[in-house]
Design a protein around this motif. Structure first.
Motif, PDB file in Angstrom:
ATOM      1  N   UNK A 166       0.767  -1.322  -0.386  1.00 25.92           N
ATOM      2  CA  UNK A 166       0.178   0.046   0.006  1.00 25.92           C
ATOM      3  C   UNK A 166       0.520   1.096  -0.373  1.00 25.92           C
ATOM      4  N   UNK A 167       1.908   1.367   0.560  1.00 28.13           N
ATOM      5  CA  UNK A 167       3.130   2.050   0.910  1.00 28.13           C
ATOM      6  C   UNK A 167       3.569   2.846  -1.817  1.00 28.13           C
ATOM      7  N   UNK A 168       3.365   1.832  -1.829  1.00 26.31           N
ATOM      8  CA  UNK A 168       3.803   2.215  -3.284  1.00 26.31           C
ATOM      9  C   UNK A 168       2.409   2.699  -4.047  1.00 26.31           C
ATOM     10  N   UNK A 169       2.939   3.857  -5.223  1.00 27.51           N
ATOM     11  CA  UNK A 169       1.986   4.613  -5.324  1.00 27.51           C
ATOM     12  C   UNK A 169       0.835   3.706  -6.117  1.00 27.51           C
ATOM     13  N   UNK A 170      -0.153   4.648  -6.187  1.00 29.16           N
ATOM     14  CA  UNK A 170      -0.983   4.098  -7.222  1.00 29.16           C
ATOM     15  C   UNK A 170      -0.977   3.113  -8.145  1.00 29.16           C
ATOM     16  N   UNK A 171       0.041   4.110  -8.935  1.00 26.53           N
ATOM     17  CA  UNK A 171      -0.215   3.572 -10.934  1.00 26.53           C
ATOM     18  C   UNK A 171       0.722   2.099 -10.781  1.00 26.53           C
ATOM     19  N   UNK A 172       1.944   2.298  -9.733  1.00 26.40           N
ATOM     20  CA  UNK A 172       2.374   1.291  -9.745  1.00 26.40           C
ATOM     21  C   UNK A 172       2.023  -0.372  -9.560  1.00 26.40           C
ATOM     22  N   UNK A 173       0.446   0.284  -7.601  1.00 28.26           N
ATOM     23  CA  UNK A 173      -0.012  -1.444  -7.583  1.00 28.26           C
ATOM     24  C   UNK A 173      -1.124  -1.416  -8.655  1.00 28.26           C
ATOM     25  N   UNK A 174      -1.518  -0.767  -9.974  1.00 25.90           N
ATOM     26  CA  UNK A 174      -2.344  -1.112 -10.476  1.00 25.90           C
ATOM     27  C   UNK A 174      -1.289  -2.202 -11.515  1.00 25.90           C
ATOM     28  N   UNK A 175      -1.096  -1.474 -11.970  1.00 22.99           N
ATOM     29  CA  UNK A 175       0.334  -1.916 -13.041  1.00 22.99           C
ATOM     30  C   UNK A 175      -0.215  -3.909 -12.145  1.00 22.99           C
ATOM     31  N   UNK A 176       1.070  -3.962 -11.011  1.00 18.42           N
ATOM     32  CA  UNK A 176       1.138  -5.009 -10.279  1.00 18.42           C
ATOM     33  C   UNK A 176      -0.317  -5.762  -9.979  1.00 18.42           C
ATOM     34  N   UNK A 177      -1.421  -5.393 -10.067  1.00 17.78           N
ATOM     35  CA  UNK A 177      -2.879  -6.080  -9.996  1.00 17.78           C
ATOM     36  C   UNK A 177      -2.724  -6.439 -11.948  1.00 17.78           C
ATOM     37  N   UNK A 178      -2.563  -5.699 -12.794  1.00 21.63           N
ATOM     38  CA  UNK A 178      -3.137  -6.206 -13.445  1.00 21.63           C
ATOM     39  C   UNK A 178      -2.237  -7.160 -14.414  1.00 21.63           C
ATOM     40  N   UNK A 180      -0.088  -9.161 -12.782  1.00 20.92           N
ATOM     41  CA  UNK A 180      -0.201 -10.592 -11.451  1.00 20.92           C
ATOM     42  C   UNK A 180       0.936 -10.383 -10.417  1.00 20.92           C
ATOM     43  N   UNK A 181       1.586  -9.063 -10.553  1.00 17.06           N
ATOM     44  CA  UNK A 181       3.429  -9.087  -9.896  1.00 17.06           C
ATOM     45  C   UNK A 181       2.695  -9.285  -8.385  1.00 17.06           C
ATOM     46  N   UNK A 182       1.306  -9.087  -7.937  1.00 19.07           N
ATOM     47  CA  UNK A 182       0.974  -8.657  -6.804  1.00 19.07           C
ATOM     48  C   UNK A 182       1.155  -9.696  -5.998  1.00 19.07           C
ATOM     49  N   UNK A 183       2.697  -9.509  -4.783  1.00 19.09           N
ATOM     50  CA  UNK A 183       3.265 -10.418  -4.099  1.00 19.09           C
ATOM     51  C   UNK A 183       1.892 -10.598  -3.054  1.00 19.09           C
ATOM     52  N   UNK A 184       1.306 -11.590  -2.364  1.00 18.86           N
ATOM     53  CA  UNK A 184       0.012 -12.241  -1.589  1.00 18.86           C
ATOM     54  C   UNK A 184       0.678 -12.779   0.113  1.00 18.86           C
ATOM     55  N   UNK A 185       2.065 -13.361  -0.202  1.00 17.31           N
ATOM     56  CA  UNK A 185       1.904 -13.483   0.904  1.00 17.31           C
ATOM     57  C   UNK A 185       3.331 -13.985   0.559  1.00 17.31           C
ATOM     58  N   UNK A 186       4.570 -13.258   1.926  1.00 17.89           N
ATOM     59  CA  UNK A 186       6.135 -13.372   1.609  1.00 17.89           C
ATOM     60  C   UNK A 186       6.561 -14.897   1.490  1.00 17.89           C
ATOM     61  N   UNK A 210       7.966 -14.144 -14.581  1.00 17.11           N
ATOM     62  CA  UNK A 210       6.542 -13.709 -14.691  1.00 17.11           C
ATOM     63  C   UNK A 210       6.685 -13.784 -12.560  1.00 17.11           C
ATOM     64  N   UNK A 211       6.979 -14.818 -12.249  1.00 16.01           N
ATOM     65  CA  UNK A 211       7.292 -15.643 -10.739  1.00 16.01           C
ATOM     66  C   UNK A 211       7.766 -15.026 -10.239  1.00 16.01           C
ATOM     67  N   UNK A 212       9.318 -15.244 -10.319  1.00 16.76           N
ATOM     68  CA  UNK A 212      10.353 -13.968 -10.234  1.00 16.76           C
ATOM     69  C   UNK A 212      10.202 -13.089  -9.577  1.00 16.76           C
ATOM     70  N   UNK A 213       9.712 -12.123 -10.547  1.00 18.38           N
ATOM     71  CA  UNK A 213       9.560 -10.569 -10.124  1.00 18.38           C
ATOM     72  C   UNK A 213       8.901 -10.463  -8.573  1.00 18.38           C
ATOM     73  N   UNK A 214       7.390 -11.370  -8.524  1.00 20.52           N
ATOM     74  CA  UNK A 214       6.445 -11.523  -7.875  1.00 20.52           C
ATOM     75  C   UNK A 214       7.233 -12.042  -6.344  1.00 20.52           C
ATOM     76  N   UNK A 215       7.590 -12.807  -6.290  1.00 22.93           N
ATOM     77  CA  UNK A 215       8.473 -13.556  -5.669  1.00 22.93           C
ATOM     78  C   UNK A 215       9.424 -12.376  -5.335  1.00 22.93           C
ATOM     79  N   UNK A 216      10.063 -11.490  -6.026  1.00 16.96           N
ATOM     80  CA  UNK A 216      11.114 -11.104  -5.090  1.00 16.96           C
ATOM     81  C   UNK A 216      10.950  -9.525  -4.982  1.00 16.96           C
ATOM     82  N   UNK A 217       9.402  -8.836  -4.937  1.00 20.35           N
ATOM     83  CA  UNK A 217       8.234  -7.931  -4.236  1.00 20.35           C
ATOM     84  C   UNK A 217       8.133  -8.627  -3.203  1.00 20.35           C
ATOM     85  N   UNK A 218       7.884  -9.932  -3.267  1.00 22.59           N
ATOM     86  CA  UNK A 218       6.975 -10.255  -1.746  1.00 22.59           C
ATOM     87  C   UNK A 218       8.293 -10.167  -0.572  1.00 22.59           C
ATOM     88  N   UNK A 219       9.562 -10.498  -1.313  1.00 23.10           N
ATOM     89  CA  UNK A 219      10.760  -9.529  -0.204  1.00 23.10           C
ATOM     90  C   UNK A 219      11.311  -8.090  -0.127  1.00 23.10           C
TER      91      UNK A 219
END
Length: 626
Positions: A166-178, A180-186, A210-219
């Motif tokens: 939630x700290x990331x800018x809204x535009x970035x969060x919308x991109x991650x959702x679009x 499939x990069x939003x991390x769901x759990x560490x 792509x999953x590697x990127x989501x994994x990195x974002x979870x960190x």
């Protein structure tokens, strides 16, 4: 005589201590690197696979030998799988570090973590509010327990997204959702990454990455961010302070204790024990004038940021610091600790102590530190260090220490700007600061020690680009003189003016490698102030001398967050041009940022400057020709 043209390091202390180590017959990382030559070309290109025992397999990059492994995996699959496993290991390392700190926070709340306490109640309440916890009228310890519990939930899989994205800018969060990069759990993302890379699961190299990127974002937006925030709560938010760096911080007439690793849970207790009156009295009794605590690598950075503790060196200095003969004890926890250091210490009187239940090393005494015994354990091992002072032999301290300033947390930076990023934004708009680069990462014996760090930093600051750094590079830049306000004289005219006005150096030390997340928070604040995404900012990242899996994860979460990132050494991916092309150009269409690989820091500086000027031009700001 120090000869920078024919040396293994750009620093005098490293070269002089290397000569001493050779004289003493100590095998160092440089000898072992030479002994490994030639290193495996298949591994270097990412084309070897041993994830199952139908192999090990390798793919011939020249098309004359096997083009598939036994299971049928081709070069793209093998390279992507190997890279993703590096990301998973790096994410696990920093995120598990965060879990350790959350467990201490929980121990403070229930009274079992003796010696630890809440040092910053304001940050505790602020963070609790971000987690949706009511803070009004709550007892501090109750609040700490509730926050620890909520953070533990981020490690699981019960949420759609981890909290701190939630700290990331809204535009970035919308991109991650679009995409499939939003991390769901560490832990979930690391576990899924390991599952996908098992033989017979995900064999599409693009979805693996792509999953590697989501994994990195979870960190980056999870485990590491939690580690930094909880450290601030438990040990205090860093503020600017002056300290000393290089091997000269060791003292001939004092008991020298070196803390090495990454976990401040141990080093904080050791720092307290070093000031205990009874141990100081014992030191006098043994003939020492005091107890001198110094740091190596990131646990040293943690102490520097909050206590002003001096830094003896970075990753490749570890064995060399022992060769001074002045180290009475080295206390390690985990990460970036070479298994060789215990062996090197046997040539001297140095006591080697390991402290983590996750990390044991040859030729070290093991004294496990846990939240309920760390205070007592610290007193015990420091007492042993003091008693070891009388066993010293020849001492060689090659240089005088150099002053440096550290402690630039996001709070400290914004505080210097009047509580808002607006003055920094205006300086960027006016062109006095062209942009900013975060230089992070380790040392690598494949590169002249600290050369990549200090060369790139020099070229950026002299062109009005503000540098922020963390980890090993922060020690290199401090030794090079970039970390005091007087270093503004090395900067370009615009950056020099800003540094003089604020009384800051042109290179700001943001902490340990886990503290790279402070850069993400600062960039989010700047993006929000400008009403843009992070990828629109005139900023970049760089890791000129990286070596570890953690560095891979950091680089990936920076790119996934919208920060184009330069790497010095090439990752092991050149066996697949599809993977290379995606990471160095194709990701721009996905996340608005990409990787660039350039081992020459002079050329890297030109690339980074051009990137920053391109971003300025896109924002409608003046742009220089590079």
């Amino acid at each position: 005589m120090f000869d920078p043209e024919h040396s293994l390091s750009v620093t005098q202390d490293a070269d002089r201590l290397y000569a001493k180590a050779r004289e003493d017959g100590i095998e160092t990382v440089w000898e072992r690197h030479t002994a490994q030559q030639p290193q495996c070309g298949f591994c270097d290109m990412g084309l070897s696979c041993r994830i199952c025992v139908m192999g090990p397999c390798r793919v011939d990059p020249f098309g004359e030998g096997p083009q598939r492994g036994v299971c049928g995996a081709d070069a793209d699959i093998i390279v992507a799988r190997n890279l993703c496993r590096m990301i998973a290991a790096g994410a696990a390392s920093h995120s598990d570090h965060g879990r350790d700190l959350v467990e201490v926070l929980a121990g403070v709340a229930d009274g079992t973590a003796k010696g630890y306490k809440i040092r910053d109640e304001a940050k505790l309440k602020k963070l609790a509010a971000e987690y949706g916890i009511t803070t009004d009228g709550e007892d501090v310890l109750v609040l700490a327990g509730e926050l620890a519990e909520a953070m533990m939930e981020d490690y699981g899989m019960r949420r759609r997204a981890i909290n701190l994205v939630a700290r990331a800018p809204q535009k970035r969060r919308e991109l991650w959702d679009r995409v499939g990069l939003t991390p769901r759990g560490i832990d979930r993302e690391t576990s899924e990454m390991m599952h996908r890379t098992h033989m017979g699961v995900d064999n599409d190299w693009q979805s693996l990455l792509l999953q590697g990127m989501r994994n990195a974002l979870s960190d980056g937006w999870g485990g590491s961010m939690i580690a930094t925030e909880v450290s601030d709560i438990l040990f205090g938010v860093p503020t600017p302070r002056v300290t000393s760096v290089n091997a000269g911080v060791l003292k001939k007439d004092q008991v020298n204790i070196v803390v090495h690793g990454h976990n401040p849970v141990v080093s904080e207790m050791v720092s307290q024990a070093c000031t205990a009156p009874e141990l100081l009295a014992l030191a006098k009794e043994k003939g020492a004038q005091g107890i001198n605590l110094v740091g190596l690598c990131c646990t040293g950075n943690e102490l520097l940021m909050r206590r002003g503790i001096a830094m003896a060196g970075n990753h490749l200095m570890t064995e060399l610091i022992l060769s001074t003969g002045a180290v009475d004890m080295m206390i390690v926890d985990y990460q970036c600790i070479m298994p060789s250091v215990g062996q090197a210490a046997t040539c001297y009187h140095t006591k080697m102590i390991s402290t983590s239940d996750k990390a044991r090393f040859p030729h070290m005494e093991h004294h496990e530190f846990h939240p309920d015994n760390a205070e007592a354990k610290a007193m015990q091992v420091v007492r042993t260090a003091v008693e070891n002072f009388v066993n010293r032999g020849r001492v060689f301290i090659p240089v005088e220490p150099r002053e440096a300033m550290g402690g630039f947390s996001v709070e400290a930076i914004l505080g210097a700007l009047g509580g808002t990023p607006a003055p920094l934004v205006e300086a960027v708009k006016a062109g006095k600061i062209r942009g900013a680069v975060g230089i992070v990462g380790c040392n690598n014996p494949k590169i002249k020690h600290d050369y990549g760090h200090v060369t790139l930093t020099r070229r950026l600051v002299e062109n009005d680009i503000l540098v922020v750094d963390t980890g090993c590079v922060s020690v290199a830049n401090a030794k090079a003189g970039y970390k005091m306000p007087e270093a503004a004289e090395m900067a370009g005219p615009g950056l020099k003016e800003i540094c003089r006005a604020l009384g800051i150096p042109p290179v700001l030390h943001l902490g340990s490698c886990v503290d790279n997340v402070r850069i993400l928070v600062l960039l989010s604040a700047l993006a929000d102030a400008l009403g843009v995404d992070i990828s629109d900012l005139p900023v970049a990242g760089s890791a000129p001398e990286w070596y570890s899996e953690k560095a891979v994860t950091i680089a990936v979460y920076f790119v996934a967050s919208g920060v184009t990132t330069h790497l010095g050494p090439m990752p092991p991916i050149t066996g697949s041009m599809n993977v290379v092309n995606l990471l160095t150009s194709g990701l721009n269409d996905v996340v608005g940022a990409t990787f660039a690989v350039e081992p020459d820091p002079e050329k890297a500086a030109v690339f980074l400057r051009q990137h920053i000027e391109d971003k300025r031009r896109a924002l409608g700001l003046d742009a220089r020709r590079v």
